[in-house]
Design an enzyme around this catalytic site. Structure first.
Site, PDB file in Angstrom:
ATOM      1  CB  CYS A   6      -1.105  -0.079   1.213  1.00 30.93           C
ATOM      2  SG  CYS A   6      -2.027   1.507   1.065  1.00 30.93           S
ATOM      3  CB  CYS A  28      -2.938   4.953   6.228  1.00 29.38           C
ATOM      4  SG  CYS A  28      -4.093   4.061   6.979  1.00 29.38           S
ATOM      5  CB  CYS A  84      -8.409   0.478   1.740  1.00 26.63           C
ATOM      6  SG  CYS A  84      -7.813  -0.137   3.158  1.00 26.63           S
ATOM      7  CD  GLN A 112     -15.591 -11.377  15.572  1.00 24.65           C
ATOM      8  OE1 GLN A 112     -14.719 -10.896  15.264  1.00 24.65           O
ATOM      9  NE2 GLN A 112     -15.441 -12.097  16.748  1.00 24.65           N
ATOM     10  CE1 TYR A 162     -19.482  -8.899  28.934  1.00 26.71           C
ATOM     11  CE2 TYR A 162     -18.343 -11.351  28.810  1.00 26.71           C
ATOM     12  CZ  TYR A 162     -18.494  -9.849  29.607  1.00 26.71           C
ATOM     13  OH  TYR A 162     -18.347  -9.606  30.738  1.00 26.71           O
ATOM     14  CD  GLU A 173     -24.300  -7.607  23.636  1.00 23.81           C
ATOM     15  OE1 GLU A 173     -24.184  -6.475  23.762  1.00 23.81           O
ATOM     16  OE2 GLU A 173     -23.460  -8.463  23.490  1.00 23.81           O
ATOM     17  CG  ASP A 214     -16.786 -12.832  21.560  1.00 25.63           C
ATOM     18  OD1 ASP A 214     -15.642 -12.200  21.462  1.00 25.63           O
ATOM     19  OD2 ASP A 214     -17.165 -13.060  20.241  1.00 25.63           O
ATOM     20  CB  CYS A 225     -10.426  -8.696  20.324  1.00 29.68           C
ATOM     21  SG  CYS A 225     -11.449  -7.687  21.290  1.00 29.68           S
TER      22      CYS A 225
END
Length: 457
Positions: free
Chosen positions: A71, A77, A160, A287, A316, A337, A385, A412
């Site tokens: 890129c 960026c 992108c 996701q 979650y 949730e 999660d 994550c």
């Protein structure tokens, strides 16, 4: 050493955020744009008590892991900080990030934990089904792209490789409309203007396209012309199904405000995951990498070892992706949730897929989960999660009191994963396996699935 100095450094390792690590004596220097194995000239940016930061200005001897970035905007960026590193090495770096977090933060004996190699993509490009482009002003004209690192300065983009070409076409259409109609985009400093962001969702399997215009104002001149322009655009490989105006009048960094106005088409789009159809609204958590999400959820289901006798608690749960995948295998699934819209979507998705053994509760996990356990609900398997901040002691303590056979934690953030896993280990569970999954190629982010098994006493 002071800011502005140019120093020569051998790059010895890679930090979790993708910066190269060099040392002068034992003083650590984190170098943007460097790769393990490089010999570089680096310009010092900041100096702190125990470390400094720098940027590579010249590669004197390239690492065998170095590649030319794909890129041309990568240095400005900052969205793909690992783009100069070969993909196999990226996967090794991500496995090491997870390993280090479990050892240093979780204090786990890694001799007893199976840590798999990071599961990568065959083609690590055009993987994002959600693209968010901030819009601003440059040279008196509207521009759209991504923010430069650690700033709100927009780097204008016309391509992108993280997302689909259709997303860039949508951005170009909105920016062209703003300039053609002389409509001011939102000005952060002055807190005035109109369009703040262009938010694009794509359906990987259905090829449906949703364009969301996030605006500081509810009224935009000639908005019907923008809708017409979007409808007339031949999006590469995708079919426009929804155009939504999102009103966000709060001065914050949230991508979307609370109010959605459907300008054309449907309120949602659909996509397929694990053989199920999901309805996705602008606010839905879904996701962003559909190919790797399949890998992630297959891994989670495999570790859970579900069968028709098992009761599952999914904390979650979002719009019910893990819950509904588990419901196909388990006796009963209970999802929790906090986002009301997501819970409504989860119910719609259960009905859409004719799943009758899943139920969903709306509220904060730390309030709902202890209440469920208090009502003598005893899950055999718990899925966790959470967001990047991880879970909390009240939720984890309630789960421990239920004594499920297995806890499958999808994370994550390796740091909060390691912290929460140690709390569960202290409560009678053993970390048996960790599987890193590369959901975000060329970035420093890594998703991880771990299995915590109950220790019989």
């Amino acid at each position: 050493m002071k800011p502005g100095d140019i120093i020569k450094l051998n790059i010895l390792n890679t930090a979790p955020d993708g910066r190269g690590i060099g040392k002068i004596d034992q003083f650590v220097v984190f170098v943007i744009g460097a790769c393990e194995g490089d010999l570089v000239l680096a310009k010092i940016l900041t100096v702190h008590k125990t470390y400094a930061t720098a940027a590579a200005v010249q590669v004197l001897a390239p690492s065998p892991f170095r590649q030319e970035s794909f890129c041309r905007a990568s240095s400005a960026c900052g969205g793909c900080p690992l783009s100069h590193i070969q993909y196999e090495k990226q996967l090794a770096i991500k496995k090491q990030t997870v390993t280090d977090a479990l050892a240093r933060i979780g204090r786990f004996d890694l001799q007893t934990v199976e840590i798999s190699d990071a599961l990568g993509m065959d083609r690590p490009f055009c993987y994002r089904n959600k693209m968010v482009f901030p819009v601003g002003q440059a040279g008196g004209k509207a521009v759209g792209g991504f923010y430069a690192p650690k700033s709100h300065d927009i780097v204008p983009l016309d391509s992108c490789l993280a997302g689909e070409e259709a997303a860039m076409q949508a951005l170009s259409c909105v920016v062209r409309f703003l300039n053609d109609e002389s409509i001011p985009s939102f000005h952060e400093a002055k807190k005035c203007g109109t369009v703040r962001r262009v938010f694009v969702r794509t359906g990987f399997h259905t090829k449906a396209l949703m364009v969301v215009i996030s605006s500081f104002t509810e009224r935009i001149r000639h908005l019907d012309r923008l809708v017409s322009a979007l409808r007339e655009t031949e999006f590469a490989g995708y079919c426009l199904k929804s155009v939504v105006l999102n009103v966000n009048q709060k001065i914050n960094n949230l991508v979307l405000g609370d109010k959605n106005i459907t300008l054309w088409g449907s309120d949602t789009i659909e996509d397929e995951l694990m053989g199920l159809i999901f309805s996705i609204s602008p606010h839905s958590f879904f996701q962003v990498n559909p190919v790797q999400t399949q890998v992630l959820y297959q891994t989670a289901m495999s570790l859970a070892e579900l069968d028709s006798t098992k009761t599952v608690l999914d904390v979650y749960c979002g719009i019910g992706t893990i819950s509904l995948c588990a419901a196909k295998l388990a006796k009963r699934v209970i999802g929790v949730e906090i986002v009301k819209e997501a819970v409504l979507d989860a119910g719609v998705n259960a009905e859409r897929n004719n799943i009758k053994n899943a139920e969903f509760y709306c509220g904060a996990a730390e309030q709902i989960v202890p209440g469920l356990i208090g009502r003598d609900i005893r899950p055999d398997v718990v899925f966790l999660d959470p967001p990047r901040k991880g879970s909390d002691e009240k939720t984890l303590s309630a789960i421990l009191s239920a004594r499920p056979e297995r806890i499958v934690y999808v994370s994550c953030n390796p740091a909060t994963l390691a912290r929460d896993a140690q709390y569960l280990a202290d409560g009678g569970y053993r970390l048996t396996r960790a599987v890193p999954v590369d959901m975000f190629p060329h970035t420093a982010h890594v998703e991880t699935v771990v299995l915590m098994s109950r220790v019989e006493k």
